[in-house]
Scaffold this active site. Structure first.
Site, PDB file in Angstrom:
ATOM      1  N   LYS A 102      51.705 -31.293   3.817  1.00 61.59           N
ATOM      2  CA  LYS A 102      51.468 -30.625   5.097  1.00 61.59           C
ATOM      3  C   LYS A 102      51.845 -29.173   4.952  1.00 61.59           C
ATOM      4  O   LYS A 102      52.684 -28.819   4.126  1.00 61.59           O
ATOM      5  CB  LYS A 102      52.331 -31.248   6.199  1.00 61.59           C
ATOM      6  CG  LYS A 102      51.859 -30.910   7.600  1.00 61.59           C
ATOM      7  CD  LYS A 102      50.739 -31.839   7.985  1.00 61.59           C
ATOM      8  CE  LYS A 102      50.406 -31.826   9.439  1.00 61.59           C
ATOM      9  NZ  LYS A 102      49.760 -33.097   9.824  1.00 61.59           N
ATOM     10  N   GLY A 214      47.947 -34.076  26.180  1.00 63.86           N
ATOM     11  CA  GLY A 214      47.389 -33.166  25.171  1.00 63.86           C
ATOM     12  C   GLY A 214      45.875 -33.166  25.270  1.00 63.86           C
ATOM     13  O   GLY A 214      45.245 -34.231  25.353  1.00 63.86           O
ATOM     14  N   GLY A 216      43.824 -31.152  23.135  1.00 56.27           N
ATOM     15  CA  GLY A 216      43.292 -30.443  21.963  1.00 56.27           C
ATOM     16  C   GLY A 216      42.239 -31.313  21.311  1.00 56.27           C
ATOM     17  O   GLY A 216      41.634 -32.185  21.954  1.00 56.27           O
TER      18      GLY A 216
HETATM   19  N1  GLU Z   1      46.185 -33.001  10.475  1.00 52.24           N
HETATM   20  C1  GLU Z   1      45.625 -34.317  10.473  1.00 52.24           C
HETATM   21  C2  GLU Z   1      46.736 -35.352  10.404  1.00 52.24           C
HETATM   22  O1  GLU Z   1      47.843 -35.091  10.789  1.00 52.24           O
HETATM   23  C3  GLU Z   1      44.550 -34.505   9.420  1.00 52.24           C
HETATM   24  C4  GLU Z   1      44.981 -34.327   7.996  1.00 52.24           C
HETATM   25  C5  GLU Z   1      43.848 -34.331   6.991  1.00 52.24           C
HETATM   26  O2  GLU Z   1      42.712 -34.517   7.376  1.00 52.24           O
HETATM   27  O3  GLU Z   1      44.150 -34.108   5.817  1.00 52.24           O
HETATM   28  O4  GLU Z   1      46.532 -36.477  10.034  1.00 52.24           O
END
Ligand code: GLU
Length: 410
Positions: A102, A214, A216
């Site tokens: 992340k 939320g 979004g």
């Molecule tokens: N941000 C999204 C999650 O928390 C997607 C992550 C991704 O597609 O790699 O799962």
């Protein structure tokens, strides 16, 4: 407690419930690689401002690191660490060949022009480009980042490397190799999981009410999908307000209002707080905003039959225990919101093959992955008499332990 401590508590609780000796999991208690950068960006007024960015490749025994990049003023190391850990668990739960990662940049995107956001996006990639790529670590969108941000990031990466490598970043626009269905896949995956849970819980979509925190990418699409399926969405919210309408909210109208005005304020109906939304009388509660919303203070007042976590980390461990005691079924983030990364995986597969699928093919495969994930987790819930979160963690931990052992890394 910060989110990472909460995440570790979740892991310990699950290990105990699943009879996994704590020392077997020590490889999952620290990230493999932590990248912290501080990089300059020229603002529209000509001045240079420095931004703090993070990328954590938490674990890669099952495949390259994978997970989104968040733009938010509250981004810090502990948050990114927790989010990258949750990605590791999530990718293992649905059985896709990725580790977990992340990233985040500490920025309030609402206070910047598009041109500044473009330079912030490009600057971040410039700072971390050596450590990402289709076989190393694959970023994607998260809170306050979207297709356009992914497009800038990919373009910067390809400019630096001199190669077309669309599999470096997922959640791209279709014109740059994005996948059909990716834009609403987090919500779609959550809806498929809810479909399975609703059957088991005898929830009738045509009679049930829903509250979504939320509005979004995840929350808005979820409200839209569920209202199309016949559910009555009685409450929605964004960071500025909550809206309650007993007769059900017209989600298309709400989406249009939000797009035009930038807020749900003034939509009509009763304006409520985000806190009030969580404890409304609704059959299904969907937290789709940020971490630590359902806590020991409000968990006892939650009246929903089922909670589907579209946000990452919306529920604290203390709240988990209260909800379980009150008989509320909680489908955890690491399963419920995995549709986003599932379609990211399909996008990466399509990029690597250079062969693109129709939308229906993507949706069919997404439903398959989510339904299988739900069934695998549900089987453990029954077998071990544990919560869905514990079961998901046990399933993921077993898969991660197997892969680590095969590599001789455990
Ligand atoms: N941000 C999204 C999650 O928390 C997607 C992550 C991704 O597609 O790699 O799962």
């Amino acid at each position: 407690m910060d989110s990472f401590s909460n995440a570790m508590t979740q892991l310990e609780t699950a290990a105990k419930a699943g009879g996994i000796p704590p020392e077997e999991l020590s490889f999952l208690r620290e990230p493999k690689r932590t990248i912290e950068v501080n990089y300059p960006v020229r603002m529209d007024d000509g001045k240079i401002k420095h931004f703090k960015g993070y990328r954590i490749q938490y674990n890669d025994v099952r495949g390259p690191a994978k997970g989104g990049i968040r733009f938010h003023p509250k981004v810090d190391l502990a948050e990114v660490k927790a989010l990258s850990f949750w990605m590791t668990i999530k990718n293992a739960v649905i059985g896709i060949p990725y580790g977990g990662g992340k990233g985040g940049v500490a920025i309030n995107p609402k206070q910047h022009s598009r041109a500044e956001l473009e330079r912030v996006s490009r600057g971040f990639i410039k700072a971390i480009h050596e450590l990402i790529g289709p076989t190393k670590d694959i970023p994607a969108p998260d809170v306050y980042t979207d297709q356009q941000v992914m497009a800038w990031m990919l373009d910067e990466y390809e400019a630096i490397t001199g190669e077309h490598l669309p599999g470096t970043i997922t959640g791209k626009p279709i014109s740059l190799g994005g996948s059909q269905g990716r834009a609403y896949s987090t919500a779609m995956g959550g809806a498929y999981v809810l479909k399975e849970a609703a059957e088991l819980l005898d929830i009738d979509p045509l009679k049930a009410t829903v509250a979504v925190q939320g509005f979004g990418n995840a929350g808005m699409h979820m409200a839209r999908i569920l209202s199309r399926w016949g559910y009555k969405v009685i409450a929605i919210s964004d960071s500025t307000t909550g809206i309650y309408q007993e007769k059900g909210i017209d989600i298309e109208r709400a989406a249009k209002h939000k797009q035009e005005k930038g807020t749900l304020r003034g939509l009509g109906g009763k304006e409520i707080t985000n806190e009030e939304l969580l404890t409304l009388k609704a059959d299904i509660l969907i937290p789709a905003a940020l971490e630590n919303q359902i806590t020991k203070t409000n968990a006892k007042d939650i009246k929903a039959t089922a909670i589907v976590e579209l946000a990452n980390g919306p529920t604290t461990p203390e709240a988990d225990a209260i909800l379980a005691r009150n008989g509320i079924t909680l489908i955890p983030d690491v399963l419920a919101n995995a549709g986003g990364v599932a379609v990211s995986y399909f996008e990466w597969v399509q990029n690597n093959q250079g062969y693109y699928w129709e939308e229906q093919e993507v949706l069919d495969k997404l439903e398959q992955v989510m339904t299988r994930g739900f069934k695998d987790v549900h089987a453990l819930v029954k077998e071990l008499d544990v919560t869905y979160r514990e079961a998901a963690y046990i399933l993921a931990a077993r898969r991660l332990m197997d892969a680590a052992a095969a590599r001789g890394a455990r």
